[in-house]
Design a protein around this motif. Sequence first.
Motif, PDB file in Angstrom:
ATOM      1  N   UNK A   1      -8.550 -17.323  -3.767  1.00  0.00           N
ATOM      2  CA  UNK A   1      -8.751 -17.183  -5.216  1.00  0.00           C
ATOM      3  C   UNK A   1      -9.981 -16.342  -5.548  1.00  0.00           C
ATOM      4  N   UNK A   2     -10.624 -15.796  -4.516  1.00  0.00           N
ATOM      5  CA  UNK A   2     -11.815 -14.974  -4.736  1.00  0.00           C
ATOM      6  C   UNK A   2     -11.384 -13.580  -5.186  1.00  0.00           C
ATOM      7  N   UNK A   3     -11.885 -13.092  -6.329  1.00  0.00           N
ATOM      8  CA  UNK A   3     -11.506 -11.751  -6.796  1.00  0.00           C
ATOM      9  C   UNK A   3     -11.881 -10.677  -5.783  1.00  0.00           C
ATOM     10  N   UNK A   4     -11.034  -9.645  -5.687  1.00  0.00           N
ATOM     11  CA  UNK A   4     -11.313  -8.500  -4.828  1.00  0.00           C
ATOM     12  C   UNK A   4     -11.408  -7.239  -5.685  1.00  0.00           C
ATOM     13  N   UNK A   5     -12.062  -6.221  -5.162  1.00  0.00           N
ATOM     14  CA  UNK A   5     -12.263  -4.983  -5.914  1.00  0.00           C
ATOM     15  C   UNK A   5     -11.091  -4.037  -5.683  1.00  0.00           C
ATOM     16  N   UNK A   6      -9.984  -4.356  -6.331  1.00  0.00           N
ATOM     17  CA  UNK A   6      -8.782  -3.530  -6.229  1.00  0.00           C
ATOM     18  C   UNK A   6      -8.576  -2.841  -7.574  1.00  0.00           C
ATOM     19  N   UNK A   7      -8.395  -1.534  -7.545  1.00  0.00           N
ATOM     20  CA  UNK A   7      -8.227  -0.761  -8.770  1.00  0.00           C
ATOM     21  C   UNK A   7      -6.795  -0.259  -8.897  1.00  0.00           C
ATOM     22  N   UNK A   8      -6.448   0.166 -10.098  1.00  0.00           N
ATOM     23  CA  UNK A   8      -5.138   0.768 -10.310  1.00  0.00           C
ATOM     24  C   UNK A   8      -4.974   2.026  -9.460  1.00  0.00           C
ATOM     25  N   UNK A   9      -6.046   2.790  -9.324  1.00  0.00           N
ATOM     26  CA  UNK A   9      -5.987   4.011  -8.529  1.00  0.00           C
ATOM     27  C   UNK A   9      -5.625   3.715  -7.076  1.00  0.00           C
ATOM     28  N   UNK A  10      -6.133   2.608  -6.530  1.00  0.00           N
ATOM     29  CA  UNK A  10      -5.843   2.264  -5.139  1.00  0.00           C
ATOM     30  C   UNK A  10      -4.354   2.027  -4.919  1.00  0.00           C
ATOM     31  N   UNK A  11      -3.687   1.561  -5.967  1.00  0.00           N
ATOM     32  CA  UNK A  11      -2.244   1.312  -5.866  1.00  0.00           C
ATOM     33  C   UNK A  11      -1.449   2.551  -6.257  1.00  0.00           C
ATOM     34  N   UNK A  12      -1.739   3.091  -7.434  1.00  0.00           N
ATOM     35  CA  UNK A  12      -0.923   4.171  -7.978  1.00  0.00           C
ATOM     36  C   UNK A  12      -1.199   5.532  -7.353  1.00  0.00           C
ATOM     37  N   UNK A  13      -2.413   5.726  -6.819  1.00  0.00           N
ATOM     38  CA  UNK A  13      -2.724   6.991  -6.181  1.00  0.00           C
ATOM     39  C   UNK A  13      -1.819   7.281  -4.996  1.00  0.00           C
ATOM     40  N   UNK A  14      -1.356   6.194  -4.344  1.00  0.00           N
ATOM     41  CA  UNK A  14      -0.431   6.361  -3.212  1.00  0.00           C
ATOM     42  C   UNK A  14       0.928   5.726  -3.502  1.00  0.00           C
ATOM     43  N   UNK A  15       1.121   5.243  -4.711  1.00  0.00           N
ATOM     44  CA  UNK A  15       2.328   4.535  -5.131  1.00  0.00           C
ATOM     45  C   UNK A  15       2.694   3.449  -4.116  1.00  0.00           C
TER      46      UNK A  15
END
Length: 350
Positions: free
Chosen positions: A270-284
């Motif tokens: 349940x600990x938040x992680x530093x995941x951004x939209x760019x990390x997902x969408x930049x590589x789809x």
Amino acid sequence: MADMMKEVVVTEPYHYEIREVPVPEPKDDEVLIKEMAAGVCGSDIHIYRGENPNSRYPLIPGHENVGIVVKVGKDCKKIKAGDHVVIDYVLRDGTCWQCRHGRGNVCEHVLVRGSGTDGGWREYWTAQESYVYKIDDQIPWKDAALIEPLTIGEHSTTRARVAEDDTVFIFGTGTIGTIICQACKLKGVKTIICCDISDSSLERAKRDFGADYTINSKTEDVVKRVQEITDGHGCTVAFDAAAFPGSLTFVMTPGIVCNAGRVIPLGFSTVPEKITQQMINGRELDIIGTRMSLNQWEPTAKNMAEGKYHMQGLATTFVKFEDIDQVFENIVHPDPAVKKTVILFPGAED
């Protein structure tokens, strides 16, 4: 059959009791099961430590359960006394949107044996026939107790849409990581890379469970090694079976997972992680959740009966029910050599 039985009850974090209670009587749609073996899961450890927010006390742990049916209710049709069975731990309502669309493992009102309701660390218990599956009676009880964790591997690799031409990265080579490795091999995957900080666990994954390459993330540059192994392409699928705060971000590192890759987290941190939209969408990337299993009991039991899994060494520790104190001692004072424990009830070794 005795009138009384013993059950293990966690009364509060770090406290348990062995209680003697009457053997239950099955309802018309239930079967009475004599427990023969039960796996000890990481979730059982979290429950004992008070680390599972979904659990309540007092609670009988245990969701990796197998046994012999000793009595059936009058409405039961498919299961009979004497059958060797594995018991589904996911209780569902069958009417919600999720259940109607084939996603009963995440039912809107899902209830999990051994967590949200009592599990199988007891000598006898009842379950509705619809949650009970017959297994081959030639499967040793010590192996049968591992059907449930093996269903996790089958379900998670199905969710990941694993195919023969995938290059799979598995972070964490504990029980679930090595089970995922086996499930990938059964699906024909040609290249599997296992990553961990333990050389002995990595050696075990390669020697026994199908890993083609291993990387020690403590002593090696993981991205560099993945790039070397994959000729600069990266992996098409990455499983986070380490499941600690930060592990999901780690497996998403560019160079580990390729463009259009699939990432499958298996933990519940349940600990938040530093995941951004760019990390997902930049590589789809596809981020694919997976929880427990669905429709895997019978095919997994069939695979086991046909010898398709490497069972030797998957469980490392066997404890008799009468020595259940040792299970809790191992939780409080963990031994790195104890990878997976199975509790054997009277008669399981006959």
